[in-house]
Design a protein around this motif. Sequence first.
Motif, PDB file in Angstrom:
ATOM      1  N   ILE A   1      12.732  -0.414   3.113  1.00 59.57           N
ATOM      2  CA  ILE A   1      13.020  -1.852   3.096  1.00 59.57           C
ATOM      3  C   ILE A   1      14.375  -2.087   2.429  1.00 59.57           C
ATOM      4  CG2 ILE A   1      10.572  -2.475   3.075  1.00 59.57           C
ATOM      5  CD1 ILE A   1      10.800  -2.998   0.071  1.00 59.57           C
ATOM      6  N   LYS A   2      14.856  -3.332   2.482  1.00 58.17           N
ATOM      7  CA  LYS A   2      16.134  -3.668   1.865  1.00 58.17           C
ATOM      8  C   LYS A   2      15.980  -4.260   0.470  1.00 58.17           C
ATOM      9  CE  LYS A   2      18.574  -4.557   6.231  1.00 58.17           C
ATOM     10  NZ  LYS A   2      19.325  -5.576   7.016  1.00 58.17           N
ATOM     11  N   GLY A   3      14.793  -4.784   0.175  1.00 59.29           N
ATOM     12  CA  GLY A   3      14.550  -5.400  -1.124  1.00 59.29           C
ATOM     13  C   GLY A   3      13.128  -5.885  -1.235  1.00 59.29           C
ATOM     14  N   ALA A   4      12.737  -6.263  -2.457  1.00 57.08           N
ATOM     15  CA  ALA A   4      11.366  -6.721  -2.673  1.00 57.08           C
ATOM     16  C   ALA A   4      11.120  -8.075  -2.009  1.00 57.08           C
ATOM     17  CB  ALA A   4      11.073  -6.800  -4.171  1.00 57.08           C
ATOM     18  N   PHE A   5      12.043  -9.039  -2.244  1.00 60.58           N
ATOM     19  CA  PHE A   5      11.864 -10.395  -1.735  1.00 60.58           C
ATOM     20  C   PHE A   5      12.846 -10.704  -0.608  1.00 60.58           C
ATOM     21  CE2 PHE A   5       9.982 -10.783  -5.944  1.00 60.58           C
ATOM     22  CZ  PHE A   5       8.855 -11.550  -5.685  1.00 60.58           C
ATOM     23  N   ALA A   6      12.407 -11.554   0.306  1.00 60.05           N
ATOM     24  CA  ALA A   6      13.308 -12.078   1.334  1.00 60.05           C
ATOM     25  C   ALA A   6      14.373 -12.928   0.659  1.00 60.05           C
ATOM     26  CB  ALA A   6      12.519 -12.920   2.334  1.00 60.05           C
ATOM     27  N   SER A   7      15.439 -13.233   1.369  1.00 61.28           N
ATOM     28  CA  SER A   7      16.536 -13.987   0.773  1.00 61.28           C
ATOM     29  C   SER A   7      16.102 -15.403   0.384  1.00 61.28           C
ATOM     30  CB  SER A   7      17.715 -14.049   1.741  1.00 61.28           C
ATOM     31  OG  SER A   7      17.331 -14.586   2.994  1.00 61.28           O
ATOM     32  N   THR A   8      16.673 -15.885  -0.700  1.00 64.29           N
ATOM     33  CA  THR A   8      16.419 -17.239  -1.184  1.00 64.29           C
ATOM     34  C   THR A   8      17.382 -18.180  -0.464  1.00 64.29           C
ATOM     35  OG1 THR A   8      15.753 -16.390  -3.339  1.00 64.29           O
ATOM     36  CG2 THR A   8      16.382 -18.704  -3.241  1.00 64.29           C
TER      37      THR A   8
ATOM     38  N   ASP B   1      10.272  -5.326  -9.585  1.00 63.26           N
ATOM     39  CA  ASP B   1      11.392  -4.497 -10.050  1.00 63.26           C
ATOM     40  C   ASP B   1      11.278  -3.065  -9.524  1.00 63.26           C
ATOM     41  OD1 ASP B   1      12.569  -6.566 -11.427  1.00 63.26           O
ATOM     42  OD2 ASP B   1      12.075  -5.824 -13.435  1.00 63.26           O
ATOM     43  N   ASP B   2      10.077  -2.534  -9.561  1.00 66.64           N
ATOM     44  CA  ASP B   2       9.898  -1.149  -9.137  1.00 66.64           C
ATOM     45  C   ASP B   2       9.965  -0.995  -7.623  1.00 66.64           C
ATOM     46  OD1 ASP B   2       9.707   1.464 -10.137  1.00 66.64           O
ATOM     47  OD2 ASP B   2       7.567   1.571  -9.656  1.00 66.64           O
ATOM     48  N   ILE B   3       9.492  -2.005  -6.904  1.00 67.21           N
ATOM     49  CA  ILE B   3       9.641  -1.981  -5.443  1.00 67.21           C
ATOM     50  C   ILE B   3      11.125  -2.031  -5.089  1.00 67.21           C
ATOM     51  CG2 ILE B   3       9.312  -3.370  -3.350  1.00 67.21           C
ATOM     52  CD1 ILE B   3       6.496  -3.991  -4.284  1.00 67.21           C
ATOM     53  N   GLN B   4      11.885  -2.847  -5.820  1.00 64.73           N
ATOM     54  CA  GLN B   4      13.320  -2.926  -5.576  1.00 64.73           C
ATOM     55  C   GLN B   4      13.994  -1.567  -5.806  1.00 64.73           C
ATOM     56  OE1 GLN B   4      14.645  -5.807  -4.508  1.00 64.73           O
ATOM     57  NE2 GLN B   4      16.819  -5.234  -4.491  1.00 64.73           N
ATOM     58  N   LYS B   5      13.586  -0.883  -6.873  1.00 63.08           N
ATOM     59  CA  LYS B   5      14.150   0.437  -7.176  1.00 63.08           C
ATOM     60  C   LYS B   5      13.799   1.459  -6.091  1.00 63.08           C
ATOM     61  CE  LYS B   5      13.986  -0.079 -12.219  1.00 63.08           C
ATOM     62  NZ  LYS B   5      13.313   0.400 -13.466  1.00 63.08           N
ATOM     63  N   ASN B   6      12.620   1.278  -5.493  1.00 58.32           N
ATOM     64  CA  ASN B   6      12.134   2.225  -4.484  1.00 58.32           C
ATOM     65  C   ASN B   6      12.324   1.715  -3.056  1.00 58.32           C
ATOM     66  OD1 ASN B   6      10.635   4.626  -5.869  1.00 58.32           O
ATOM     67  ND2 ASN B   6      10.010   2.811  -7.040  1.00 58.32           N
ATOM     68  N   ALA B   7      13.239   0.763  -2.885  1.00 64.02           N
ATOM     69  CA  ALA B   7      13.441   0.147  -1.571  1.00 64.02           C
ATOM     70  C   ALA B   7      13.745   1.187  -0.494  1.00 64.02           C
ATOM     71  CB  ALA B   7      14.564  -0.879  -1.646  1.00 64.02           C
TER      72      ALA B   7
ATOM     73  N   ALA C   1      12.994   4.395  -0.391  1.00 58.91           N
ATOM     74  CA  ALA C   1      11.813   5.210  -0.113  1.00 58.91           C
ATOM     75  C   ALA C   1      10.781   4.451   0.709  1.00 58.91           C
ATOM     76  CB  ALA C   1      11.194   5.685  -1.426  1.00 58.91           C
ATOM     77  N   LEU C   2      10.756   3.141   0.536  1.00 61.15           N
ATOM     78  CA  LEU C   2       9.795   2.300   1.256  1.00 61.15           C
ATOM     79  C   LEU C   2      10.329   1.841   2.609  1.00 61.15           C
ATOM     80  CD1 LEU C   2       8.610   0.121  -1.780  1.00 61.15           C
ATOM     81  CD2 LEU C   2       7.280   1.905  -0.621  1.00 61.15           C
TER      82      LEU C   2
ATOM     83  N   ASP D   1       0.839  -1.205   0.000  1.00 62.02           N
ATOM     84  CA  ASP D   1       0.000   0.000   0.000  1.00 62.02           C
ATOM     85  C   ASP D   1       0.875   1.257   0.000  1.00 62.02           C
ATOM     86  OD1 ASP D   1      -2.311  -1.446  -0.055  1.00 62.02           O
ATOM     87  OD2 ASP D   1      -2.863  -1.100   2.042  1.00 62.02           O
ATOM     88  N   LYS D   2       1.959   1.215   0.735  1.00 62.75           N
ATOM     89  CA  LYS D   2       2.903   2.345   0.765  1.00 62.75           C
ATOM     90  C   LYS D   2       3.510   2.560  -0.620  1.00 62.75           C
ATOM     91  CE  LYS D   2       6.810   4.091   3.537  1.00 62.75           C
ATOM     92  NZ  LYS D   2       7.744   3.762   4.648  1.00 62.75           N
ATOM     93  N   TYR D   3       3.780   1.457  -1.299  1.00 60.12           N
ATOM     94  CA  TYR D   3       4.309   1.561  -2.665  1.00 60.12           C
ATOM     95  C   TYR D   3       3.268   2.191  -3.599  1.00 60.12           C
ATOM     96  CZ  TYR D   3       5.323   0.284  -7.450  1.00 60.12           C
ATOM     97  OH  TYR D   3       5.513   0.349  -8.808  1.00 60.12           O
TER      98      TYR D   3
END
Length: 450
Positions: free
Chosen positions: A191-198, A180-186, A188-189, A151-153
Motif C-alpha cells: 500500500i502507499k499509506g495507512a489513510f487515504a488522502s485528506t 503508525d506501524d502500518i505506515q512503516k510497513n506500507a 511490505a503490505l 489481516d495482512k498486517y
Amino acid sequence: MKKTLTIKAAAVLSLAALALSSCGGAKSKEEAKGSVRYLNFKPESAAVYQELAAIYEKETGVKVIVETAANNTYESTLAAKMATAEAPTLFQINGPRGYANWKDYCEDLSDTELYKHLSDKSLAITSGGKAYGIPYVVEGYGIIYNKAITDKYFALEARETSFSSMDEVNNFAKLHALADDIQKNAEALGIKGAFASTSLKAGEDWRWQTHLANLPVYYEFKNNNVDLASDATKKITFQYGDNYKNILDLYLTDSVIPAKNVGIKTVTDSMAEFALEECAFVQNGNWAWGQISGVTGNKVLAENVKYLPIYTGVEGEEKQGLCVGTENFYCVNSNASAADKKATEDFIWWLYSSGIGKDYVTNKLGFIAPFDTFNAAERPKDPLALEIIDWMSKDGITSVAWNFTLFPSQRFKDNFGASLLKYAQGAKDWAQVKAEVVSDWESESAQSAF
C-alpha cells in the motif's frame, strides 16, 4: 284512518331513529378506532407511503391519509396544517432545533412499542427524561477499513504492535500505534499509506469541517449537559479541540500523500485510493460503498469492508460507537384525540414490526432502520449499512449523535475548512484555529434564525 296514519307515522319515525342511531353508531365506532394523518417530508417517498396506507387500511380498517409537502416547504406546510382541523397526527422534526420549534405538539413516546425497540435510545430526541422524537431512519460514518489489509498486517512478523485483530483497537492510543506501524510497513503490505488522502480542497472538505468536527462538539455538549434545544448551543469553547487535532494529525501524517498536497485532493480521490487498495483506512459514511464498488478496478470485497469508530483520545471512548444520526424523527401530535394518537402509534409500530412493513422500509424506502425488530434476512444488503446496524446493537456501546445539525451556518463550516487547510500546510498554528472556531461559532450563531 287517522289511527292508521298515526301508526304508520310512528313506524317511519322509529325507522328514521334506528337509521340515525346506526349512522351514529358507525361514526362512534370509526372515531373509537381512530385514524392517521401523516405529513410526509420527502416527495420521492410519497408513492410508497400511499401504497403502505392502502395496505394498512385493508388489513386493519384504520384510515391512513398521507399528505406530502413540496420540496423545501415542510416547515411552512406543517405550520399551516397545524392550524386546521386536519392537522397531522404524525409529523417529522429534524432534530433538537426542530423539537424546540414544535415541542408544544410533541407527544411523549417513551411508552410506545417503537421506542422500546429502538436499538440505541440515545438517538431519540428527549427532554426531561422523556422521548418526544423517534429516529426512523439513520445513517452513520466512521473510519472504514479493509480487513484484508489489516489481516495482512497482523500476519507480519516484524510488526511493532501486539494486536491480533481490529477488535482490540478501541481507543486513540491503540489506533495511533496501529496506523503508525502500518505506515512503516506500507511497502511490505503493498500500500502507499495507512489513510487515504485528506481532501481539503474547497468544497471537498465536508468530512472534516462537518463530520469530524461533530466529535468535539458532541463531547462538549454531552459532558457539560447542554440542552440541545436551548440557546446554550450558540456558544462553544472547543473544549475537545486538541482531541480533534489528535486524529487530524494522524490522518495527515500516516497518509498516502504528504500533507502539503491535501488542498488539491477530492473525496473521489480518497475513495479511489481505498478502492484500489492503496491504503487501509478512509473516513466516510455508509453511503460510501457505492463509491468504492463503483471505482473501475476496485479490489475491495464487500465482506472485507468494516467500520471502526473515530477515536480522538477522549476519556471513556472505549465505549464509543460510530457517528450515527438522522434529520428524520417521528413525532405524534399531542393535540390529536386519544384514539388518533393510539392509531398513529400503532401504525408506525406496524411499519417497523410487520413483515410487509419491514419489507417496504428496507427494500422500497431504502432505510437503515434503527430498531431491533429486523432479523438478518430483513436487513439491507449493503455491507456498510450492515456495519452501522451491528455497531448500534453492540452491548455497552453508545453511538455518537449527529450534533453537526446544530452548527450555526455553512459559512462557519467553510471558514473552518479553510483554516484546516492552512494548518495542514503549516501556514496557521493550532491555537489560532481553535480561537477562530470559538469566535466564528458565536458570531454566526448570533446571525442565525434559530
